[in-house]
Design a protein around this motif. Structure first.
Motif, PDB file in Angstrom:
ATOM      1  N   VAL A 229      -3.420  10.876  -2.716  1.00  0.00           N
ATOM      2  CA  VAL A 229      -4.013  11.592  -1.581  1.00  0.00           C
ATOM      3  C   VAL A 229      -3.323  11.127  -0.314  1.00  0.00           C
ATOM      4  N   SER A 230      -2.928  12.060   0.542  1.00  0.00           N
ATOM      5  CA  SER A 230      -2.350  11.714   1.835  1.00  0.00           C
ATOM      6  C   SER A 230      -2.899  12.653   2.899  1.00  0.00           C
ATOM      7  N   ASP A 231      -2.910  12.189   4.126  1.00  0.00           N
ATOM      8  CA  ASP A 231      -3.335  12.980   5.294  1.00  0.00           C
ATOM      9  C   ASP A 231      -4.762  13.505   5.172  1.00  0.00           C
ATOM     10  N   GLY A 232      -5.607  12.758   4.505  1.00  0.00           N
ATOM     11  CA  GLY A 232      -6.994  13.193   4.378  1.00  0.00           C
ATOM     12  C   GLY A 232      -7.644  12.517   3.184  1.00  0.00           C
ATOM     13  N   ARG A 233      -8.644  13.168   2.628  1.00  0.00           N
ATOM     14  CA  ARG A 233      -9.370  12.607   1.488  1.00  0.00           C
ATOM     15  C   ARG A 233      -9.946  13.739   0.643  1.00  0.00           C
ATOM     16  N   VAL A 234     -10.440  13.373  -0.532  1.00  0.00           N
ATOM     17  CA  VAL A 234     -11.129  14.333  -1.387  1.00  0.00           C
ATOM     18  C   VAL A 234     -12.559  14.510  -0.876  1.00  0.00           C
ATOM     19  N   GLU A 235     -12.973  15.763  -0.774  1.00  0.00           N
ATOM     20  CA  GLU A 235     -14.350  16.073  -0.377  1.00  0.00           C
ATOM     21  C   GLU A 235     -15.109  16.516  -1.618  1.00  0.00           C
ATOM     22  N   HIS A 236     -15.904  15.607  -2.162  1.00  0.00           N
ATOM     23  CA  HIS A 236     -16.628  15.891  -3.402  1.00  0.00           C
ATOM     24  C   HIS A 236     -17.856  16.750  -3.111  1.00  0.00           C
ATOM     25  N   ARG A 237     -17.970  17.883  -3.829  1.00  0.00           N
ATOM     26  CA  ARG A 237     -19.104  18.790  -3.635  1.00  0.00           C
ATOM     27  C   ARG A 237     -19.848  19.058  -4.941  1.00  0.00           C
TER      28      ARG A 237
ATOM     29  N   LEU B 131     -22.209  16.181 -10.430  1.00  0.00           N
ATOM     30  CA  LEU B 131     -22.041  15.588 -11.758  1.00  0.00           C
ATOM     31  C   LEU B 131     -21.397  14.214 -11.736  1.00  0.00           C
ATOM     32  N   LEU B 132     -20.285  14.059 -11.059  1.00  0.00           N
ATOM     33  CA  LEU B 132     -19.521  12.817 -11.138  1.00  0.00           C
ATOM     34  C   LEU B 132     -20.283  11.643 -10.546  1.00  0.00           C
ATOM     35  N   THR B 133     -20.121  10.489 -11.171  1.00  0.00           N
ATOM     36  CA  THR B 133     -20.706   9.258 -10.642  1.00  0.00           C
ATOM     37  C   THR B 133     -19.762   8.663  -9.602  1.00  0.00           C
ATOM     38  N   ASP B 134     -20.271   7.722  -8.827  1.00  0.00           N
ATOM     39  CA  ASP B 134     -19.424   7.069  -7.820  1.00  0.00           C
ATOM     40  C   ASP B 134     -18.220   6.366  -8.456  1.00  0.00           C
ATOM     41  N   PRO B 135     -18.396   5.658  -9.578  1.00  0.00           N
ATOM     42  CA  PRO B 135     -17.214   5.045 -10.206  1.00  0.00           C
ATOM     43  C   PRO B 135     -16.165   6.077 -10.627  1.00  0.00           C
ATOM     44  N   GLU B 136     -16.608   7.243 -11.110  1.00  0.00           N
ATOM     45  CA  GLU B 136     -15.655   8.287 -11.488  1.00  0.00           C
ATOM     46  C   GLU B 136     -14.908   8.809 -10.268  1.00  0.00           C
ATOM     47  N   ARG B 137     -15.624   9.007  -9.179  1.00  0.00           N
ATOM     48  CA  ARG B 137     -14.974   9.476  -7.958  1.00  0.00           C
ATOM     49  C   ARG B 137     -14.017   8.425  -7.408  1.00  0.00           C
ATOM     50  N   ASP B 138     -14.469   7.167  -7.391  1.00  0.00           N
ATOM     51  CA  ASP B 138     -13.607   6.092  -6.915  1.00  0.00           C
ATOM     52  C   ASP B 138     -12.390   5.926  -7.817  1.00  0.00           C
ATOM     53  N   GLY B 139     -12.538   6.313  -9.090  1.00  0.00           N
ATOM     54  CA  GLY B 139     -11.432   6.205 -10.035  1.00  0.00           C
ATOM     55  C   GLY B 139     -10.467   7.370  -9.990  1.00  0.00           C
ATOM     56  N   GLY B 140     -10.699   8.317  -9.079  1.00  0.00           N
ATOM     57  CA  GLY B 140      -9.735   9.386  -8.882  1.00  0.00           C
ATOM     58  C   GLY B 140     -10.041  10.696  -9.561  1.00  0.00           C
ATOM     59  N   MET B 141     -11.282  10.910 -10.030  1.00  0.00           N
ATOM     60  CA  MET B 141     -11.622  12.179 -10.664  1.00  0.00           C
ATOM     61  C   MET B 141     -12.253  13.132  -9.652  1.00  0.00           C
ATOM     62  N   MET B 142     -12.060  14.430  -9.879  1.00  0.00           N
ATOM     63  CA  MET B 142     -12.726  15.444  -9.059  1.00  0.00           C
ATOM     64  C   MET B 142     -12.967  16.684  -9.905  1.00  0.00           C
ATOM     65  N   LEU B 143     -13.933  17.490  -9.509  1.00  0.00           N
ATOM     66  CA  LEU B 143     -14.187  18.780 -10.145  1.00  0.00           C
ATOM     67  C   LEU B 143     -13.583  19.856  -9.260  1.00  0.00           C
TER      68      LEU B 143
ATOM     69  N   CYS C 211     -13.533  22.996  -9.333  1.00  0.00           N
ATOM     70  CA  CYS C 211     -14.194  24.282  -9.103  1.00  0.00           C
ATOM     71  C   CYS C 211     -14.949  24.304  -7.782  1.00  0.00           C
ATOM     72  N   VAL C 212     -15.409  23.140  -7.315  1.00  0.00           N
ATOM     73  CA  VAL C 212     -16.164  23.112  -6.062  1.00  0.00           C
ATOM     74  C   VAL C 212     -15.633  22.091  -5.056  1.00  0.00           C
ATOM     75  N   SER C 213     -15.091  20.987  -5.527  1.00  0.00           N
ATOM     76  CA  SER C 213     -14.608  19.956  -4.618  1.00  0.00           C
ATOM     77  C   SER C 213     -13.249  20.348  -4.061  1.00  0.00           C
ATOM     78  N   ARG C 214     -12.879  19.731  -2.947  1.00  0.00           N
ATOM     79  CA  ARG C 214     -11.673  20.153  -2.240  1.00  0.00           C
ATOM     80  C   ARG C 214     -11.140  19.002  -1.402  1.00  0.00           C
ATOM     81  N   GLY C 215     -10.127  19.261  -0.610  1.00  0.00           N
ATOM     82  CA  GLY C 215      -9.608  18.270   0.305  1.00  0.00           C
ATOM     83  C   GLY C 215     -10.117  18.529   1.710  1.00  0.00           C
ATOM     84  N   THR C 216     -10.120  17.500   2.540  1.00  0.00           N
ATOM     85  CA  THR C 216     -10.452  17.695   3.939  1.00  0.00           C
ATOM     86  C   THR C 216      -9.299  18.431   4.624  1.00  0.00           C
ATOM     87  N   GLU C 217      -9.514  18.867   5.856  1.00  0.00           N
ATOM     88  CA  GLU C 217      -8.530  19.692   6.541  1.00  0.00           C
ATOM     89  C   GLU C 217      -7.174  18.991   6.624  1.00  0.00           C
TER      90      GLU C 217
END
Length: 371
Positions: A332-340, A343-355, A357-363
């Motif tokens: 990830v560069s110039d921003g972050r993942v915006e989890h929406r 389902l995912l747990t915090d460890p999964e998100r911190d480990g680099g997973m995303m869904l 279909c709904v999650s996206r990147g910041t501007e």
């Protein structure tokens, strides 16, 4: 938040839930802690993961709408045995012959242990799942499934719910999760009513089955009565009413808006289509396998952008709760993942997973995906 979400806490998710069940979060935290301190032990002995795959065979295929674009498919166990039990509001994850995975509500009778029934409206310009169901699932064809799972549970007045009556609202194919609920309410003697709406009577599936409930059900079609408003759908809706609604996004939006401030009314809802993107910002993703870049618009999902670019990606619910589209973020560069997702747990998100279909990147963010 509990199973029934009050409208004053208008939920953003597809099923009216803001977050995971608290017990699941506590369990996840406990398991994560144990996992961290038992690395040596788990390398010695790792318990097998239960395989919840169910082999199914198509027993019957029947057209259930007069305009011919909805078919009901009855599935039985490939081994002839009983199937896992389910409750009204449940769905199954169906693995189609092509490899697509799609979720369909169970619309049969929960008391029938030998068969599942789903109904699917053909959408020619959709993601391909509905067309495959119509064209490929004929009697004798075998498929696999996971489930059933219930993300739209029904609580009954007098049987665990503080409400006194139920108002069901079904729009078109939205009748599928509602239909088993009608049978439950009728058998238990609940005070209930329903409005069933659609473009025309020819487009409404299961009219013959709905008719047996008599004047408890109001059929309202656009060609006969015009497009219904929230007041037409909700009816009197007195204090102590639980509203169960399933249908197109505009219908659900109107119902939710009409019930803002009604703390005396419970709203439970399910939608089939992907929710609209709210407060999205443009960003870009890089494909780890090819190095190609796909730009995602402010009003489109990452999944939609990938599909537009011809990038194959697995998905099912398109609403952030099933996990089929789970994808690893490599950088990830110039921003972050915006989890929406929900389902995912915090460890999964911190480990680099995303869904995707709904999650996206910041501007302006640039995400590198393992695709």
């Amino acid at each position: 938040m509990g199973l029934f979400d009050r409208i004053r806490q208008t939920p953003p998710s597809a099923f009216g839930r803001m977050r995971h069940d608290l017990s699941l979060r506590v369990a996840d935290a406990a398991i994560s802690g144990m996992w961290a301190i038992s690395g040596t032990a788990r390398r010695i002995s790792t318990p097998p993961v239960a395989d919840r795959t169910i082999a199914l065979r198509v027993a019957e295929r029947r057209v259930v709408a007069r305009d011919q674009d909805v078919v009901a498919v009855t599935l039985v166990g490939a081994d002839g045995g009983p199937l896992p039990r389910w409750h009204a509001g449940s769905h199954i994850d169906l693995h189609l012959p092509s490899g697509l995975i799609r979720q369909y509500s169970l619309c049969g009778d929960p008391a029938v242990a030998q068969a599942y029934r789903i109904a699917v409206r053909r959408i020619p310009d959709g993601g391909g799942g509905s067309v495959e169901v119509h064209d490929a699932l004929h009697p004798g064809v075998t498929v696999t499934s996971h489930g059933p799972r219930n993300a739209f549970p029904m609580t009954v007045p007098g049987y665990g719910s503080p409400t006194r009556r139920i108002r069901f609202i079904a729009g078109g194919i939205g009748i599928t999760p509602i239909l088993p609920m009608l049978g439950v309410a009728q058998r238990l003697g609940v005070d209930w009513s329903m409005v069933y709406t659609g473009r025309s009577r020819d487009s409404l599936p299961f009219l013959d089955e709905v008719a047996r409930f008599g004047d408890r059900v109001t059929i309202r079609t656009d060609d006969e009565s015009g497009l219904p408003g929230a007041a037409d759908l909700l009816g009197a809706c007195p204090d102590g009413t639980a509203v169960y609604a399933c249908g197109p996004a505009p219908m659900l939006t109107a119902i939710r808006a009409a019930l803002v401030g009604r703390d005396d009314v419970e709203l439970h809802f399910e939608r089939f289509a992907a929710p609209p993107v709210v407060d999205g910002r443009p960003f870009a993703v890089r494909l780890g396998s090819t190095g190609d870049t796909v730009r995602v618009g402010a009003e489109e999902t990452l999944l939609a952008a990938l599909n537009r670019a011809g990038v194959p990606a697995r998905y099912s619910c398109q609403q952030g709760f099933c996990g089929t589209c789970r994808t690893r973020v490599l950088a990830v560069s110039d921003g972050r993942v915006e989890h929406r997702d929900t389902l995912l747990t915090d460890p999964e998100r911190d480990g680099g997973m995303m869904l995707i279909c709904v999650s996206r990147g910041t501007e302006g963010a640039h995400l590198t995906l393992d695709l």
